[in-house]
Design a protein around this motif. Structure first.
Motif, short mmCIF file in Angstrom:
data_model
loop_
_atom_site.label_atom_id
_atom_site.label_comp_id
_atom_site.label_asym_id
_atom_site.label_seq_id
_atom_site.Cartn_x
_atom_site.Cartn_y
_atom_site.Cartn_z
N ILE A 93 5.73 7.37 -4.40
CA ILE A 93 6.01 6.03 -4.94
C ILE A 93 6.33 5.06 -3.81
CG2 ILE A 93 7.59 4.68 -6.37
CD1 ILE A 93 7.87 7.20 -8.15
N PHE A 94 7.14 5.51 -2.85
CA PHE A 94 7.53 4.67 -1.72
C PHE A 94 6.31 4.20 -0.94
CE2 PHE A 94 8.61 4.34 2.80
CZ PHE A 94 9.65 3.44 2.78
N LEU A 95 5.40 5.13 -0.61
CA LEU A 95 4.22 4.76 0.16
C LEU A 95 3.26 3.91 -0.66
CD1 LEU A 95 3.45 8.06 2.13
CD2 LEU A 95 4.51 5.95 2.99
N PHE A 96 3.18 4.19 -1.97
CA PHE A 96 2.30 3.38 -2.82
C PHE A 96 2.79 1.93 -2.86
CE2 PHE A 96 1.17 1.70 -7.05
CZ PHE A 96 -0.20 1.74 -6.94
N LEU A 97 4.09 1.73 -2.97
CA LEU A 97 4.63 0.37 -2.98
C LEU A 97 4.42 -0.31 -1.62
CD1 LEU A 97 7.95 0.89 -4.99
CD2 LEU A 97 5.80 -0.11 -5.78
N GLN A 142 -2.37 5.30 8.51
CA GLN A 142 -2.67 5.07 9.92
C GLN A 142 -1.38 4.92 10.71
OE1 GLN A 142 -5.10 1.56 9.83
NE2 GLN A 142 -6.89 2.63 9.04
N ARG A 143 -1.34 5.58 11.85
CA ARG A 143 -0.18 5.51 12.72
C ARG A 143 -0.44 4.50 13.82
NH1 ARG A 143 1.90 8.50 17.33
NH2 ARG A 143 4.14 8.93 17.12
N VAL A 144 0.44 3.52 13.93
CA VAL A 144 0.28 2.47 14.93
C VAL A 144 1.55 2.39 15.76
CG1 VAL A 144 -1.34 1.14 13.54
CG2 VAL A 144 1.09 0.72 13.29
N ALA A 145 1.47 1.68 16.87
CA ALA A 145 2.62 1.59 17.78
C ALA A 145 2.81 0.17 18.28
CB ALA A 145 2.43 2.53 18.96
N PRO A 146 3.57 -0.66 17.52
CA PRO A 146 3.67 -2.07 17.95
C PRO A 146 5.08 -2.56 18.30
CG PRO A 146 3.71 -1.92 15.57
CD PRO A 146 3.84 -0.53 16.10
N PRO A 147 5.82 -2.08 19.26
CA PRO A 147 5.55 -1.06 20.28
C PRO A 147 6.11 0.31 19.92
CG PRO A 147 7.48 -2.30 20.89
CD PRO A 147 7.02 -2.85 19.57
N PHE A 148 6.76 0.47 18.76
CA PHE A 148 7.30 1.76 18.37
C PHE A 148 6.47 2.30 17.20
CE2 PHE A 148 9.56 -1.64 16.25
CZ PHE A 148 9.45 -1.30 14.91
N PRO A 149 6.39 3.62 17.04
CA PRO A 149 5.49 4.19 16.02
C PRO A 149 5.87 3.75 14.61
CG PRO A 149 6.20 5.87 17.58
CD PRO A 149 7.05 4.66 17.85
N CYS A 150 4.86 3.36 13.86
CA CYS A 150 5.05 3.06 12.44
C CYS A 150 3.76 3.42 11.72
CB CYS A 150 5.42 1.60 12.21
SG CYS A 150 4.15 0.43 12.68
N TYR A 151 3.76 3.30 10.40
CA TYR A 151 2.64 3.73 9.59
C TYR A 151 2.24 2.60 8.63
CZ TYR A 151 3.87 8.33 11.34
OH TYR A 151 4.15 9.39 12.17
N LEU A 153 -0.86 1.82 5.43
CA LEU A 153 -1.86 2.42 4.55
C LEU A 153 -2.99 1.43 4.33
CD1 LEU A 153 1.07 3.69 3.72
CD2 LEU A 153 -0.23 4.68 1.83
N LYS A 154 -4.24 1.91 4.51
CA LYS A 154 -5.42 1.08 4.36
C LYS A 154 -6.51 1.88 3.64
CE LYS A 154 -3.97 -2.49 6.83
NZ LYS A 154 -3.81 -3.86 6.26
N PRO A 155 -7.46 1.20 2.96
CA PRO A 155 -8.61 1.91 2.40
C PRO A 155 -9.35 2.68 3.49
CG PRO A 155 -8.49 -0.29 1.48
CD PRO A 155 -7.46 -0.23 2.58
N ALA A 156 -9.82 3.87 3.16
CA ALA A 156 -10.45 4.75 4.15
C ALA A 156 -11.83 4.24 4.55
CB ALA A 156 -10.55 6.17 3.59
N LEU A 157 -12.31 4.73 5.67
CA LEU A 157 -13.68 4.55 6.17
C LEU A 157 -14.05 3.10 6.43
CD1 LEU A 157 -15.68 7.18 4.06
CD2 LEU A 157 -14.10 7.50 5.98
N GLY A 158 -13.05 2.24 6.60
CA GLY A 158 -13.33 0.84 6.93
C GLY A 158 -13.52 -0.07 5.74
N PHE A 159 -13.36 0.43 4.53
CA PHE A 159 -13.57 -0.41 3.34
C PHE A 159 -12.44 -1.42 3.20
CE2 PHE A 159 -15.95 3.48 1.98
CZ PHE A 159 -17.19 2.87 1.94
#
Length: 300
Positions: A93-97, A142-151, A153-159
């Motif tokens: 639920i947390f990630l979905f929100l 997706q894991r990103v680092a701006p500048p510390f790691p965070c996550y 969520l995006k539609p897969a495969l570039g959609f």
């Protein structure tokens, strides 16, 4: 079935990473949420609908349904015990929100909001929930680092489309788009309506029947995805009675690629895109054409 993890260690502070780094962590080949922990590992419990060895992958397009995922919640309870069931649900639920509001999150926030006192289990649970989002919704963590790691969520495969309607309770349907495009590609770049429903019915999605996650799929596939230019839905020439087939639309060709589809199928099967030899050659040619510089002498 993958082996269950042998042990987990408590989460510790996240390591520093170079800025502008982005990594898809929903893919079992790259997913390692324990990178934000000291030690630990994850173990997927999602099985493909019909196991097939790589040597049989390219035997016949009639078997395309066996290359696609069975949409089922990973058996997290078998990994971490029934006491964590509520934590699993809370994380979903947390990630979905977070996805709906297009917000980033961090391991520290997840621990603070959900996993205080359960930190040692977070790597396993996080990994399984990420795979759940990937295979059930078609959503990448997706894991990103701006500048510390965070996550994020995006539609897969570039959609850029997930089928959700604003102000209406619904779930992402990107996985249906991925499956339909996969069936089209595996069938020689065009697929009959019957072959698409044959595959979807194998995962419990039936035309004209309301699905508890995806809603009514016929409208989504034959109307919504057509209106969004992901699919072209057309009558088979000279068919009587009329039969219909589906091909990739222009938006699908722009946002994703055949190689991305093969990478998704390889993720599901736990293999490599090159093992799909019959389709890999075609996907590779497309990649070469897509990224080849234009010929300066070609004036056509």
């Amino acid at each position: 079935m993958f082996d269950s993890p042998k042990h987990y260690r408590p989460m510790v502070e996240e390591p520093e990473l170079p800025s502008n780094e982005l990594e898809v962590v929903s893919d079992p080949e790259t997913l390692d949420p324990s990178e934000d922990a000291e030690g630990g590992s994850t173990s997927p419990a999602i099985m493909a609908s019909s196991p097939m060895s790589p040597s049989h992958v390219d035997s016949s397009s009639d078997e395309e349904e066996s290359l696609l995922p069975a949409l089922a919640l990973p058996d997290i309870e078998a990994l971490v015990g029934p006491a964590l069931d509520n934590k699993v649900a809370e994380l979903v639920i947390f990630l979905f929100l977070k996805y709906r509001s297009n917000e980033q999150t961090t391991i520290a926030e997840i621990v603070h909001e959900i996993f205080q006192g359960y930190e040692e289990y977070l790597p396993a649970v996080f990994g399984e929930v990420c795979r759940y989002f990937y295979l059930v919704f078609g959503i990448e963590v997706q894991r990103v680092a701006p500048p510390f790691p965070c996550y994020v969520l995006k539609p897969a495969l570039g959609f850029t489309y997930d089928g959700m309607v604003n102000d209406v309770p619904s779930f992402p349907k990107t996985i249906l788009l991925i499956i339909v495009l996969s069936v089209i590609f595996l069938n020689g770049n065009r697929a009959s309506e019957e072959s698409i429903w044959q595959v979807l019915e194998g995962i419990g999605v039936h035309p004209g029947q309301e699905h508890f996650i995806y809603g009514e799929p016929r409208k989504f596939i034959t109307e919504d995805l057509v209106c969004e230019n992901y699919l072209v839905y057309q009558q088979v020439p000279n068919s009587d009675p009329a039969r219909y087939e589906v091909v990739w639309g222009p938006r699908a060709c722009i946002e994703t690629s055949k190689m991305s589809i093969l990478q998704f199928l390889a993720t599901v099967k736990g293999t490599s895109p090159s093992d799909f030899s019959l389709w890999y050659e075609e996907a590779l040619r497309e990649e070469e054409e897509r990224f080849s510089p234009p010929d300066p002498l070609d004036l056509s």
